[in-house]
Scaffold this motif. Structure first.
Motif, PDB file in Angstrom:
ATOM      1  N   ASN A 203      42.150  36.950  53.624  1.00 27.02           N
ATOM      2  CA  ASN A 203      41.820  36.813  52.202  1.00 27.02           C
ATOM      3  C   ASN A 203      43.040  36.221  51.508  1.00 27.02           C
ATOM      4  OD1 ASN A 203      39.153  38.188  52.035  1.00 27.02           O
ATOM      5  ND2 ASN A 203      40.349  39.886  52.869  1.00 27.02           N
TER       6      ASN A 203
ATOM      7  N   ARG B 174      33.169  28.486  58.588  1.00 27.34           N
ATOM      8  CA  ARG B 174      33.629  29.197  57.384  1.00 27.34           C
ATOM      9  C   ARG B 174      32.685  28.992  56.203  1.00 27.34           C
ATOM     10  NH1 ARG B 174      38.094  31.188  58.994  1.00 27.34           N
ATOM     11  NH2 ARG B 174      39.361  30.138  60.551  1.00 27.34           N
TER      12      ARG B 174
ATOM     13  N   GLU C  71      33.021  31.117  52.940  1.00 26.36           N
ATOM     14  CA  GLU C  71      34.251  31.098  52.163  1.00 26.36           C
ATOM     15  C   GLU C  71      34.198  30.027  51.073  1.00 26.36           C
ATOM     16  OE1 GLU C  71      37.612  30.837  54.755  1.00 26.36           O
ATOM     17  OE2 GLU C  71      36.825  32.354  56.146  1.00 26.36           O
TER      18      GLU C  71
ATOM     19  N   VAL D 236      33.258  37.864  51.051  1.00 23.06           N
ATOM     20  CA  VAL D 236      33.013  36.462  51.380  1.00 23.06           C
ATOM     21  C   VAL D 236      31.728  35.980  50.725  1.00 23.06           C
ATOM     22  CG1 VAL D 236      32.460  34.878  53.268  1.00 23.06           C
ATOM     23  CG2 VAL D 236      34.313  36.519  53.532  1.00 23.06           C
TER      24      VAL D 236
END
Length: 1023
Positions: free
Chosen positions: A52, A344, A347, A522
């Motif tokens: 994070n 990802r 994200e 997320v």
């Protein structure tokens, strides 16, 4: 100068190792070494340093790179390249590059048949490993994924090494190496193949067959699938004594980027089997045309012939673990290689498809100098490179279809396995697997794997509770298990206690680099601002599930807008679809841990006054809709007290969507109303609390939801008493009185109704007083106190007329008519009941109309009009059955059975009585049960089954005495006497009549007089 990554990160100059680097410096160097001679973007480095990233990530990264440059020797080729960094080094300068080159050359030598040279080269390559890659360096995000890719390359090298050594002859050291590998990774089919072959060639046939059995047991137990064709064929050859001359395996040069398999993977058998079948559709030969893979551009691939399997589910549910597990199991089906990348998608900065293609091309051996720039050009080269091969492409954590299209191969020899929090419904011909949370049994098995079966068995109830508190989320179970494994001195009960506090539960579900909160964050961070706010506010509701109207109330927005925002939450798996209500509207719910996170976010980011206002709007919406459902059921705003609570107007769209059928509303919202009443109480909203409980009362009564009726009334009673709200207390006591009457708890009913009447009089609410008088009159009537009942009905009628409550007046008319009927004055009773039927029709209270129609049918039976009675009962039965009102259905069935009995249709009567009895028993209504048994005794009597009739009547007497229901008790005793007389036992008959006379003496003089005549007529016969 040399660099080491195959073990602790190190730098050597002239054979001397430099001093240790700091954790973040070591992580930066590890990331650069894993992509040596390739520019690593700033974003990739940040993802390698932090799961994070902090807001200061970019300047912090610049600092770490600057410190690293100072620590490295002069001459180190570390360059800044655009928004990234490049570390250049020769093959002999980095142990990973040396390893890769040695393995590639060893495989080439093996292909040429130079087994001894290949073995020596494999041994030199494997000797470079000093431990785990980047051992001792904190591994986060992308860095962890790259390290696992390197570990997988080592595993493949170990298998290739074992295969080549087998060519030189069976050796015990090969067998021991393979056993060690299988102890770590028991689902490696290729390792089992090599072990079985090694044992068989060493003359250990029994051990080879035993190894096959163990391989099959593991694969069936863990994956739910049989061994692959190669293993099965090898077993057959071992049985036949004819071993293969060569070892089938992945083609030399095949690459594998897969992370290591999960050693303690459990469960998911159905999903495993479905995914493996879907991916194996691509096991046929690849298209031979070299141009087949370049037919489409990045935006328009041709994936229809390429098997696609999408695993979707919420964060922490185990999508990646399952995908990696599946990919390892099908590796032999894709011998040219297995590509893997973490996209990802959850994200803020998903992996760019162009960057992903660049990484794939480098892995496929395309020189970075010839790697084209531009998405379309890279996609064309990528598909062309895969065109004649059989590759498995694993695309983990995809953001959307647009990110995926450029990465899809174009030829059927390949297959694609995708994971995503999104459902990705636009992918053509994809096999979608929606991964739920783990069933409790599988979650418990996972916990046992993590902490040991013995430790779990020592405290089985605590182990069960741990799994429940984790909500079946594999990530949460793994974290809980890891914590317990790290603290062998602690009991499971200690972690259970800590997790039981919802405010600290997410703090406890964090261990090392794993955290449930981070996984949930997320998805949350990827939402639009309005959807984030809705997520926070929904977390404040206590209801276990809800419809979109609750979201509209929380945000005070139109229903359609709320549906769109809920759709956004569902899409990223922060909300689950709980099903559909009877009106067809979707209902939604949180996973337990997601709800905790949502509430955390609300308390952190929403001002208290905004939280309070939103929750009040939602609770006001529950009241508005519940009240409207009551109005639609009862034909108007009757039998319902109003308070001073503000309502949130749901609007006509919401009302029409949800309240077309008011009882469908209560079916869907029964738990929601209970939770809303409880939340009102916990917030001290006493006025809203009692109004909501009162508004739901008749809805719960109609569906026989007695538990919900009781809980809401008792919760509201405590709330209004704490607040000193006398009017609310009176209203709730009246509601409890109605509940006690419905459940034959007459003594308690009388007590609370007395208190209700007193409080209504004290506050001067004469309409409420009249409503309570109607219930008190019903109590007097049921217990046979007819004068008192008539007095209450008369006084209530005045108050109801003044308030204009024509709906409650129907209950008065019906009650007075019932009293006349019970006392044998059938002609006097009939006008009251006919007026009740007419008035219920005029006000639209269809339920009250059918109740009155049943009473009319009973009067018609008593007046020897069985055909007319049959019609009245049948009409009521049809209505109540359609309405879904159990008590009404049973009441009408009983009446219709009585009519069938009068018409001597005994079979029909018995069938109807059976249905009525089952219904009354299902809702635990003892008086209804007694009434059915009374008619059943009449049926036995009509069939001359006098002993059966007497037995049933004795049961009726006992039930009515226990309720108590004195008139019914007296009538049962009278009927028992009649049956005894017909059976020839006059003494027993007179005894029963005398008891009946005693019971009915004060409550039904006319029926008592009839019994006196019987006693007088038969007294002399006894003597």
């Amino acid at each position: 100068m040399t660099f080491g990554i195959l073990g602790p990160v190190c730098v050597r100059v002239g054979g001397q190792q430099l001093g240790a680097l700091s954790g973040k410096q070591s992580a930066v160097l590890a990331s650069l070494l894993l992509s040596v001679n390739t520019t690593v973007s700033r974003d990739c480095l940040i993802a390698s340093l932090w799961a994070n990233p902090p807001s200061s990530a970019v300047p912090n990264l610049h600092t770490y790179v600057a410190q690293l440059r100072k620590a490295l020797p002069t001459g180190t080729r570390l360059f800044t390249r655009g928004p990234g960094y490049l570390l250049q080094a020769g093959t002999e300068e980095v142990d990973l590059l040396t390893f890769d080159q040695e393995i590639r050359l060893a495989r080439l030598e093996a292909e040429r048949g130079e087994a001894e040279a290949a073995v020596e080269r494999f041994e030199r390559a494997l000797a470079l490993w000093r431990g785990q890659p980047a051992e001792g360096t904190p591994l986060e995000g992308d860095l962890l994924a790259r390290v696992t890719e390197v570990e997988e390359r080592r595993t493949q090298a170990r298998l290739d090494y074992a295969e080549v050594k087998l060519v030189l002859g069976p050796r015990q050291e090969i067998i021991e190496d393979l056993r060690r590998l299988l102890a770590e990774q028991p689902l490696r089919e290729r390792a089992w193949y090599l072990l079985i072959l090694a044992l068989a060639r060493a003359g250990q046939r029994d051990k080879a067959l035993d190894a096959y059995r163990r391989a099959r047991d593991v694969l069936v137990a863990e994956l739910g699938v049989e061994p692959g064709k190669d293993l099965q064929q090898l077993q057959a050859m071992v049985l036949g004594g004819d071993l293969p001359p060569t070892v089938p395996g992945p083609r030399a040069g095949g690459i594998c980027q897969l992370p290591p398999d999960i050693a303690d993977f459990v469960g998911r058998r159905g999903e495993l089997s479905a995914a493996i079948k879907a991916l194996r559709l691509g096991r046929g030969k690849a298209t031979t045309s070299a141009t087949a893979g370049t037919a489409g551009t990045a935006g328009t691939p041709t994936p229809a012939t390429v098997p696609l399997c999408v695993i979707s589910g919420q964060g922490g549910v185990g999508k990646t673990a399952l995908a990696v597990h599946i990919a390892h199991h099908v590796r032999r089906d894709f011998p040219d290689g297995q590509l893997y990348i973490n996209l990802r998608g959850g994200e803020n900065r998903p992996t760019d498809p162009e960057e992903a293609l660049g990484r794939f091309l480098r892995a496929l051996g395309v020189d970075s100098a010839t790697d084209p720039a531009g998405l379309d050009q890279r996609a064309e080269l990528y598909r062309g490179t895969l065109a004649n091969g059989r590759y498995l492409v694993v695309l983990d954590d995809a953001a959307d279809e647009g990110q995926l299209y450029p990465l899809l191969p174009g030829t059927p020899g390949c297959a694609v396995l995708i994971t995503s929090r999104h459902r990705l419904t636009a992918l053509p011909a994809a096999r979608t697997i929606d991964l739920p949370v783990m069933p409790s049994g599988e979650a418990l098995e996972l916990l046992r794997h993590l902490i040991g079966a013995d430790r779990a068995a020592e405290a089985p109830s605590d182990a069960d509770m741990l799994v429940r508190l984790c909500g079946g989320l594999p990530l949460a179970v793994r974290i809980a298990g890891a914590k317990l494994a790290a603290r062998p001195h602690e009991g499971l009960d200690q972690l259970v206690i800590r997790l039981s506090d919802t405010r600290s539960r997410l703090d406890q579900l964090s261990h090392g680099s794993q955290a449930v909160r981070a996984s949930l964050a997320v998805g949350y961070q990827g939402l639009t601002s309005p959807a984030r706010r809705l997520f926070r506010l929904l977390g404040l509701l206590e209801a276990s599930d809800f419809a979109a109207w609750a979201a509209a109330a929380l945000l005070d927005i139109p229903h359609a807008e709320a549906e769109d925002l809920i759709g956004e939450l569902v899409e990223v798996r922060l909300l689950d679809v709980a099903g559909r209500d009877p009106s067809g509207q979707a209902r939604f719910r949180f996973h337990d841990l997601t709800r905790v996170y949502a509430r955390e976010c609300a308390e952190a980011d929403e001002p208290e006054n905004e939280q309070s206002a939103a929750v009040r709007r939602a609770l006001g919406a529950w009241l508005a809709l519940t009240r409207q459902a009551h109005v639609r059921l009862c034909g108007g705003d009757y039998r319902l007290l109003h308070g001073r609570s503000p309502l949130w107007s749901p609007g006509s769209e919401i009302v029409e969507l949800h309240l077309r059928d008011p009882l469908a509303w209560v079916d869907a919202e029964r738990a929601g109303v209970v939770a809303a009443v409880g939340q009102c109480a916990s917030l001290g909203l006493d006025e809203l609390c009692w109004e909501l409980a009162s508004s739901a009362m008749h809805l719960f009564e109609t569906r026989c939801f007695y538990d919900e009726w009781r809980v809401t009334q008792q919760t509201a009673l405590s709330c209004v008493r704490d607040a000193g709200n006398l009017r609310g207390e009176a209203a709730v006591l009246n509601g409890l009185g109605g509940l006690f009457l419905a459940q034959d708890e007459n003594l308690r009913g009388g007590e609370v109704l007395e208190d209700s009447l007193r409080l209504f009089a004290k506050v001067g609410d004469w309409y409420g007083h009249a409503l309570a008088l109607v219930n008190m009159a019903e109590l007097h009537r049921v217990e046979g106190r007819y004068p008192a009942a008539l007095a209450c009905y008369g006084e209530a009628a005045d108050g109801l007329a003044e308030a204009g409550d024509r709906g409650s007046e129907i209950a008065v008319l019906r009650g007075i008519g019932q009293i006349h009927f019970n006392q044998g004055r059938h002609a006097a009773a009939r006008p009251y009941i006919e007026r009740a039927v007419e008035q219920a029709g005029s006000v639209g209270d269809v339920r009250a109309r059918q109740f009155a129609r049943i009473l009319l049918g009973e009067i018609q039976l008593a007046q020897d009009e069985p055909a007319a009675a049959e019609q009245s009962f049948a009409q009521a039965l049809t209505f109540f059955a359609d309405l879904g009102f159990p008590r009404g259905t049973a009441y009408a069935s009983l009446g219709l059975a009585s009519a069938k009995l009068a018409l001597r249709l005994f079979g029909d009567a018995e069938h109807l009585l059976g249905e009525a009895l089952a219904t009354y028993r299902s809702v635990d209504e003892r008086l209804g049960e007694a009434r059915v048994l009374f008619v059943w005794a009449e049926l036995h009597r009509s069939r001359r089954r006098l002993d059966e009739a007497a037995t049933v009547l004795e049961t009726v007497v006992a039930i009515c005495q226990g309720i108590p229901a004195p008139r019914r008790q007296g009538l049962a005793l009278r009927a028992l006497g009649d049956v005894r007389r017909e059976a020839g036992d006059l003494a027993a008959a007179i005894g029963a009549w005398q008891k009946a006379s005693t019971v009915l003496e004060t409550i039904s003089p006319s029926e008592c007089e009839e019994i006196a005549v019987l006693l007088e007529r038969h007294a002399n016969q006894v003597h």
